[in-house]
Design a protein around this motif. Structure first.
Motif, PDB file in Angstrom:
ATOM      1  N   PRO A 205      37.451  24.857  31.449  1.00 40.17           N
ATOM      2  CA  PRO A 205      37.644  25.970  30.516  1.00 40.17           C
ATOM      3  C   PRO A 205      38.861  25.725  29.625  1.00 40.17           C
ATOM      4  CG  PRO A 205      38.476  26.566  32.697  1.00 40.17           C
ATOM      5  CD  PRO A 205      37.936  25.163  32.806  1.00 40.17           C
ATOM      6  N   GLN A 206      38.996  26.543  28.588  1.00 38.20           N
ATOM      7  CA  GLN A 206      40.163  26.433  27.696  1.00 38.20           C
ATOM      8  C   GLN A 206      40.787  27.815  27.519  1.00 38.20           C
ATOM      9  OE1 GLN A 206      42.211  24.528  26.223  1.00 38.20           O
ATOM     10  NE2 GLN A 206      42.419  24.843  24.031  1.00 38.20           N
TER      11      GLN A 206
ATOM     12  N   ALA B 175      42.069  27.756  43.181  1.00 33.45           N
ATOM     13  CA  ALA B 175      43.495  27.884  43.485  1.00 33.45           C
ATOM     14  C   ALA B 175      44.296  26.963  42.568  1.00 33.45           C
ATOM     15  CB  ALA B 175      43.756  27.519  44.937  1.00 33.45           C
ATOM     16  N   TYR B 176      45.520  27.381  42.285  1.00 33.69           N
ATOM     17  CA  TYR B 176      46.355  26.586  41.371  1.00 33.69           C
ATOM     18  C   TYR B 176      47.819  26.944  41.611  1.00 33.69           C
ATOM     19  CZ  TYR B 176      48.679  25.475  36.923  1.00 33.69           C
ATOM     20  OH  TYR B 176      49.543  25.026  35.970  1.00 33.69           O
TER      21      TYR B 176
ATOM     22  N   ASP C 128      47.608  29.876  53.276  1.00 30.17           N
ATOM     23  CA  ASP C 128      48.473  29.068  52.410  1.00 30.17           C
ATOM     24  C   ASP C 128      47.909  27.655  52.361  1.00 30.17           C
ATOM     25  OD1 ASP C 128      50.391  27.745  51.024  1.00 30.17           O
ATOM     26  OD2 ASP C 128      52.087  28.512  52.188  1.00 30.17           O
TER      27      ASP C 128
ATOM     28  N   LYS D 222      45.998  40.673  47.120  1.00 26.32           N
ATOM     29  CA  LYS D 222      45.734  41.422  45.891  1.00 26.32           C
ATOM     30  C   LYS D 222      44.235  41.601  45.622  1.00 26.32           C
ATOM     31  CE  LYS D 222      48.345  38.479  43.614  1.00 26.32           C
ATOM     32  NZ  LYS D 222      49.055  37.738  42.579  1.00 26.32           N
TER      33      LYS D 222
HETATM   34  N1  LIG Z   1      44.747  30.448  33.035  1.00 30.11           N
HETATM   35  C1  LIG Z   1      44.294  29.717  32.041  1.00 30.11           C
HETATM   36  O1  LIG Z   1      44.392  30.094  30.868  1.00 30.11           O
HETATM   37  C2  LIG Z   1      43.606  28.401  32.338  1.00 30.11           C
HETATM   38  C3  LIG Z   1      43.092  27.662  31.254  1.00 30.11           C
HETATM   39  C4  LIG Z   1      42.412  26.462  31.497  1.00 30.11           C
HETATM   40  C5  LIG Z   1      42.325  25.979  32.796  1.00 30.11           C
HETATM   41  N2  LIG Z   1      42.873  26.691  33.829  1.00 30.11           N
HETATM   42  C6  LIG Z   1      42.771  26.098  35.173  1.00 30.11           C
HETATM   43  O2  LIG Z   1      42.077  26.941  36.044  1.00 30.11           O
HETATM   44  C7  LIG Z   1      42.441  26.602  37.404  1.00 30.11           C
HETATM   45  C8  LIG Z   1      42.742  27.885  38.141  1.00 30.11           C
HETATM   46  O3  LIG Z   1      43.905  28.453  37.526  1.00 30.11           O
HETATM   47  P1  LIG Z   1      44.102  29.998  37.213  1.00 30.11           P
HETATM   48  O4  LIG Z   1      44.695  30.108  35.851  1.00 30.11           O
HETATM   49  O5  LIG Z   1      42.901  30.775  37.573  1.00 30.11           O
HETATM   50  O6  LIG Z   1      45.273  30.283  38.272  1.00 30.11           O
HETATM   51  P2  LIG Z   1      46.094  31.624  38.520  1.00 30.11           P
HETATM   52  O7  LIG Z   1      45.519  32.756  37.744  1.00 30.11           O
HETATM   53  O8  LIG Z   1      47.537  31.315  38.332  1.00 30.11           O
HETATM   54  O9  LIG Z   1      45.814  31.889  40.056  1.00 30.11           O
HETATM   55  C9  LIG Z   1      46.158  30.958  41.047  1.00 30.11           C
HETATM   56  C10 LIG Z   1      45.472  31.356  42.327  1.00 30.11           C
HETATM   57  O10 LIG Z   1      45.794  30.398  43.331  1.00 30.11           O
HETATM   58  C11 LIG Z   1      46.321  31.067  44.477  1.00 30.11           C
HETATM   59  N3  LIG Z   1      47.284  30.194  45.117  1.00 30.11           N
HETATM   60  C12 LIG Z   1      48.368  29.600  44.552  1.00 30.11           C
HETATM   61  N4  LIG Z   1      49.031  28.884  45.480  1.00 30.11           N
HETATM   62  C13 LIG Z   1      48.346  29.026  46.644  1.00 30.11           C
HETATM   63  C14 LIG Z   1      48.548  28.526  47.957  1.00 30.11           C
HETATM   64  N5  LIG Z   1      49.590  27.732  48.280  1.00 30.11           N
HETATM   65  N6  LIG Z   1      47.662  28.878  48.913  1.00 30.11           N
HETATM   66  C15 LIG Z   1      46.625  29.679  48.637  1.00 30.11           C
HETATM   67  N7  LIG Z   1      46.373  30.166  47.427  1.00 30.11           N
HETATM   68  C16 LIG Z   1      47.239  29.848  46.428  1.00 30.11           C
HETATM   69  C17 LIG Z   1      46.956  32.333  43.881  1.00 30.11           C
HETATM   70  O11 LIG Z   1      47.051  33.393  44.815  1.00 30.11           O
HETATM   71  P3  LIG Z   1      48.377  33.724  45.653  1.00 30.11           P
HETATM   72  O12 LIG Z   1      49.535  33.575  44.709  1.00 30.11           O
HETATM   73  O13 LIG Z   1      48.130  35.090  46.163  1.00 30.11           O
HETATM   74  O14 LIG Z   1      48.391  32.731  46.733  1.00 30.11           O
HETATM   75  C18 LIG Z   1      45.919  32.714  42.850  1.00 30.11           C
HETATM   76  O15 LIG Z   1      44.838  33.388  43.464  1.00 30.11           O
HETATM   77  C19 LIG Z   1      43.649  25.646  37.282  1.00 30.11           C
HETATM   78  O16 LIG Z   1      43.231  24.324  37.432  1.00 30.11           O
HETATM   79  C20 LIG Z   1      44.116  25.883  35.860  1.00 30.11           C
HETATM   80  O17 LIG Z   1      44.807  24.775  35.335  1.00 30.11           O
HETATM   81  C21 LIG Z   1      43.497  27.887  33.638  1.00 30.11           C
END
Ligand SMILES: NC(=O)c1ccc[n+]([C@@H]2O[C@H](COP(=O)([O-])OP(=O)(O)OC[C@H]3O[C@@H](n4cnc5c(N)ncnc54)[C@H](OP(=O)(O)O)[C@@H]3O)[C@@H](O)[C@H]2O)c1
Length: 423
Positions: free
Chosen positions: A179-180, A76-77, A51, A38
């Motif tokens: 971050p929050q 990644a998450y 992966d 993507k």
């Molecule tokens: N979103 C929020 O509001 C928020 C708030 C506070 C903290 N955080 C933290 O920020 C961090 C990042 O989260 P995010 O929200 O940015 O995540 P996200 O938007 O859900 O994106 C997850 C990313 O990880 C990749 N991924 C998942 N499984 C994978 C695998 N097995 N191999 C390779 N790539 C993989 C996904 O791509 P593919 O699916 O294409 O593999 C995607 O690029 C986490 O620790 C989360 O807890 C997020």
């Protein structure tokens, strides 16, 4: 000159990190990784599918085309409702990846790894934190590892990262960010605040009466919160990647303003052409558990002891903190399945050629949590500011900018048209 690898490059934090790196004259090459394709094309970016759940040996083969890099941004998450499983999965994704990089040689010129964690470090998902949260808070608040606490995958990841740096003889350093509730753009990701709230508002406009009812509760509506723009977080990661002050440091990263739904909600209503009901909480009895007439409500108790209770005696408030709750006067999961709501979405989708996956992957459970919790979540940016970070973002501006991006990607209807339409 610097080069970088970004994992989770298609996610909400990763997409913005890639954007900041491509805009930076310091970074000449950016290697982006995720399982899907993507990623947005850019001359500096080379995307590869990987992966992170495969073994270190398999990964090192997939990474063999990547030369040594100076920086790694780990965004990644993988979500899992079982906290122990989330810790196992996200911990091994990081440790196997680090092992793979060593095997395939990308760490030879490594200077810094930036790991994105979040304010769950302070247990904001377990209940009321001590406000404002600070990096120098009492260890019992910063590492919630008391016997009755669930595992926290951030703790697992940070320990893996610190050990890896030590094992590498501290040739490279690390920075961790917290971050929050991130405001940013991503497709079909695990926690998408702006997409879900934008869809809720756009569909509310399309429904009869065009009222934007706050689905959460009055306590939350009047509480104080902070948010993190994915863009400001990415700029922070860039600053941290080259700041000697940020070596082996952990930072809260928020926009820098303190905000509330009482301020944001009327602006949201105006942007989407809706009205705010004169009596937003008509059945309010102070419990936060009431339903809005005509809708089903939902209610959930969080951890028996909110994080702030760890220091209740120190605050002079021994035994005074009750179990926190999430109460929504409109159950968003059920709302999204109502026939009138589904039809309204389908009309919008067909009228504006919108992407069905935006609706199918809206994170109603995450949005319910953010709107329904019964406590404030405020964090301090003092540590970063004292160390030289001066970035700032206005939370409402960031919502508006993200809604525009979502419109351009056909995930939200164009607001100019919406406002002109009559329901
Ligand atoms: N979103 C929020 O509001 C928020 C708030 C506070 C903290 N955080 C933290 O920020 C961090 C990042 O989260 P995010 O929200 O940015 O995540 P996200 O938007 O859900 O994106 C997850 C990313 O990880 C990749 N991924 C998942 N499984 C994978 C695998 N097995 N191999 C390779 N790539 C993989 C996904 O791509 P593919 O699916 O294409 O593999 C995607 O690029 C986490 O620790 C989360 O807890 C997020």
């Amino acid at each position: 000159m610097s080069t970088a690898i970004v994992t989770g490059a298609t996610g909400i934090t990763g997409t913005a990190v890639v954007g900041a790196l491509t805009n930076s004259p310091d970074f000449t090459e950016v290697y982006t990784l995720s399982r899907s394709q993507k990623s947005t094309p850019h001359p500096k970016v080379k995307h590869a599918t990987l992966d992170l759940q495969t073994s270190a040996d398999e990964m090192s083969q997939s990474l063999s085309h990547i030369p040594p890099v100076t920086h790694i941004f780990f965004c990644a998450y993988l979500a899992d409702p079982d906290e122990a499983e989330a810790a196992r999965i996200n911990g091994s994704m990081l440790s196997n990846f680090l092992e793979a990089l060593i095997k395939s040689g990308q760490t030879k010129e490594l200077r810094r790894i930036i790991l994105t964690c979040g304010l769950k470090q302070f247990g904001v998902h377990l209940g009321q934190p001590k406000n404002p949260m600070r990096e120098d808070d009492d260890p019992s608040l910063f590492w919630l590892e008391q016997e009755d606490r669930p595992p926290n995958f951030y703790y697992t990841q940070q320990r893996i990262l610190e050990k890896a740096a030590k094992d590498a003889g501290n040739k490279w350093t690390w920075t961790v960010t917290y971050p929050q509730d991130v405001i940013g753009f991503a497709k079909a990701n695990f926690m998408n605040l702006a997409t879900s709230i934008g869809l809720y508002a756009a569909v509310s406009k399309e429904l009869e009466g065009s009222k934007l009812i706050f689905p959460g509760n009055k306590i939350n509506y009047l509480a104080f919160n902070c948010w993190t723009s994915a863009k400001i977080h990415a700029e922070f990661c860039l600053w941290a990647s080259n700041s000697s002050n940020a070596a082996n440091q952990r930072f809260i990263v928020i926009n820098g303003d303190t905000q509330s739904w009482q301020d944001l909600w009327p602006r949201l209503a105006a942007r989407f052409g809706c009205t705010v009901p004169e009596h937003m909480f008509p059945s309010d009895d102070g419990s936060g558990k009431e339903a809005y007439p005509g809708f089903e409500s939902n209610s959930m108790k969080l951890h028996p002891r909110p994080p702030v209770s760890e220091v209740d005696a120190k605050l002079g408030l021994k035994g005074e903190f009750k179990q926190s709750e999430v109460n929504c006067q409109i159950d968003l999961q059920k709302w999204a399945k109502r026939p009138d709501v589904v039809k309204a979405w389908e009309r919008l989708r067909d009228r504006y050629g919108l992407d069905q996956t935006a609706w199918d992957s809206a994170t109603w459970d995450f949005l319910s949590f953010l709107l329904g919790r019964n406590y404030s979540n405020v964090a301090s940016m003092s540590k970063a500011r004292k160390m030289g970070w001066h970035g700032y973002a206005d939370t409402w501006d960031e919502f508006q900018r993200t809604f525009k991006e979502l419109e351009e990607a056909k995930m939200l209807p164009p607001v100019a048209d919406l406002k002109g339409s009559h329901s």
